[in-house]
Design an enzyme around this catalytic site. Structure first.
Site, PDB file in Angstrom:
ATOM      1  N   ARG A  80       0.824  -1.206   0.000  1.00 47.99           N
ATOM      2  CA  ARG A  80       0.000   0.000   0.000  1.00 47.99           C
ATOM      3  C   ARG A  80       0.853   1.249   0.000  1.00 47.99           C
ATOM      4  O   ARG A  80       0.532   2.241  -0.645  1.00 47.99           O
ATOM      5  CB  ARG A  80      -0.960  -0.030   1.181  1.00 47.99           C
ATOM      6  N   LYS A 183      -2.626   6.714   1.433  1.00 47.04           N
ATOM      7  CA  LYS A 183      -2.724   6.929   2.877  1.00 47.04           C
ATOM      8  C   LYS A 183      -1.799   8.105   3.143  1.00 47.04           C
ATOM      9  O   LYS A 183      -0.594   7.936   3.267  1.00 47.04           O
ATOM     10  CB  LYS A 183      -2.264   5.661   3.606  1.00 47.04           C
TER      11      LYS A 183
HETATM   12  C1  LIG Z   1      -5.132   3.406   7.659  1.00 48.75           C
HETATM   13  C2  LIG Z   1      -6.524   3.733   7.349  1.00 48.75           C
HETATM   14  C3  LIG Z   1      -7.568   2.803   7.536  1.00 48.75           C
HETATM   15  C4  LIG Z   1      -7.337   1.449   8.159  1.00 48.75           C
HETATM   16  O1  LIG Z   1      -6.512   0.622   7.381  1.00 48.75           O
HETATM   17  P1  LIG Z   1      -5.760  -0.607   8.054  1.00 48.75           P
HETATM   18  O2  LIG Z   1      -4.888  -1.133   6.962  1.00 48.75           O
HETATM   19  O3  LIG Z   1      -6.794  -1.584   8.439  1.00 48.75           O
HETATM   20  O4  LIG Z   1      -4.995  -0.085   9.209  1.00 48.75           O
HETATM   21  C5  LIG Z   1      -8.850   3.171   7.168  1.00 48.75           C
HETATM   22  N1  LIG Z   1      -9.109   4.391   6.645  1.00 48.75           N
HETATM   23  C6  LIG Z   1      -8.153   5.314   6.444  1.00 48.75           C
HETATM   24  C7  LIG Z   1      -8.503   6.632   5.887  1.00 48.75           C
HETATM   25  C8  LIG Z   1      -6.826   5.022   6.804  1.00 48.75           C
HETATM   26  O5  LIG Z   1      -5.877   5.957   6.638  1.00 48.75           O
END
Ligand SMILES: *Cc1c(COP(=O)(O)O)cnc(C)c1O
Length: 340
Positions: A80, A183
């Site tokens: 990711r 992210k």
């Molecule tokens: C990190 C994040 C999540 C959760 O993702 P995980 O991989 O399960 O930790 C959900 N929504 C947003 C906007 C995020 O930044």
């Protein structure tokens, strides 16, 4: 072991011994170096500061009853981060580098890994940013990839207890936290005001609807949303939802438990039909949602008795935590051990 009251830890920053860094320069990543300095010095014209060339990840390391340290699906975090990097035209850290640096920084801070049974874990925060100077809107020519770790307890104070959420239609610049599946810091900056408003009204989380129609559920703040009805795990499908590794895992675990799994548009009015609802993510794990308030319709959606976690959410939570801690068999091959 460190003299910390593990059971009382919240989700905050505690200084640990080392972070680990690699610099991308002249087309290659430097040999990772462990570092005791918590500060970074970057050029005032760096693209991270001006144009948001920055992305992060979140993962956790867990101490098992067997004394082994486990990482959960760490290669998915690496992948990711690669897609975030590609989207923002940053240098892309190889998966092997990401995993190797994670293992090294966890090992170097072993005394900060919370003990089995404390409910706490070692949070891992990898981040990547353009450190090279540019005034024009162009990608940087230099990047820093850093990972720090810090022991954390529950993200929501309640732990595995239902939270109250509120639908926020008015701050939709905050809505697409996962836009383009990156992210990234900039999206989060835009969510702070929404978060503050929701906390001041007494809710622990905002729920965002799709920006175009204000009809379909996107996410629950920094966590994905799911609902349970008729033996089915339902979660929103949208390009504005950050693809959560926790949600991806829960879909598999729900199928293992014999539930149907649906990834599709979820009209907010469907909240009335869910027997259970939850927010999921690395930090939140599963936070059951007891109630969603919709200020526009002045309507309260209550799940179960609103005060306790539902049976399906509880089963999913126990399975997920069990795999992460080594109490349940790792049938999907999600765990990586860190040799101390
Ligand atoms: C990190 C994040 C999540 C959760 O993702 P995980 O991989 O399960 O930790 C959900 N929504 C947003 C906007 C995020 O930044």
């Amino acid at each position: 072991m460190e003299n910390i009251k593990w059971e009382e830890l919240g989700f905050g920053y505690i200084r640990t011994d080392y972070n680990i860094r690699s610099t991308w320069k002249d087309g290659k990543w430097s040999e990772p170096r462990l570092c005791t300095d918590e500060n970074v010095t970057i050029h005032m014209a760096s693209t991270a500061l001006h144009y948001g060339q920055t992305a992060f990840e979140g993962a956790k390391a867990f101490m098992g009853a067997d004394g082994k340290v486990r990482l959960f699906r760490i290669e998915e975090n690496a992948r990711r981060m690669q897609s975030s990097a590609e989207y923002l035209m940053m240098a892309v850290p190889p998966i092997e580098l990401f995993v190797k640096m994670t293992e090294e920084v966890v090992r170097a801070n072993a005394r900060f890994i919370p003990p089995y049974g404390s409910g706490a874990s070692l949070y891992i925060r990898p981040f990547l940013f353009g450190s090279g100077a540019n005034v024009g809107v162009k990608p940087a020519e230099q990047y820093e990839f850093i990972i720090f770790v810090t022991p954390v307890g529950p993200y929501f104070k309640a732990g595995f207890q239902p939270i109250q959420a509120i639908i926020d239609r008015d701050h939709d610049r905050a809505a697409p936290l996962g836009t383009g599946h990156i992210k990234a810091g900039g999206n989060y900056g835009a969510s702070l005001l929404s978060g503050d408003i929701c906390h001041r009204k007494g809710y622990q989380s905002a729920i965002y609807l799709d920006a175009a129609h204000k009809q379909y559920i996107d996410e629950a703040g920094a966590a994905n949303f799911f609902g349970i009805k008729n033996n089915t795990y339902v979660t929103p499908k949208s390009h504005s939802v950050l693809p959560s590794i926790t949600n991806m895992s829960l879909r598999d675990l729900a199928a293992d438990l014999g539930l149907n799994v649906e990834e599709r548009l979820v009209d907010y009015r469907e909240l009335a039909e869910f027997e259970e609802a939850g927010a999921c993510g690395t930090a939140a794990v599963i936070s059951p949602i007891g109630e969603v308030y919709d200020p526009q319709d002045d309507r309260h959606y209550i799940f179960g008795d609103g005060k306790s976690a539902g049976p399906v959410s509880t089963k999913l939570y126990n399975l997920l935590r069990g795999i992460q801690l080594g109490d349940e068999p790792d049938t999907h091959g999600w765990v990586t051990f860190v040799e101390l």
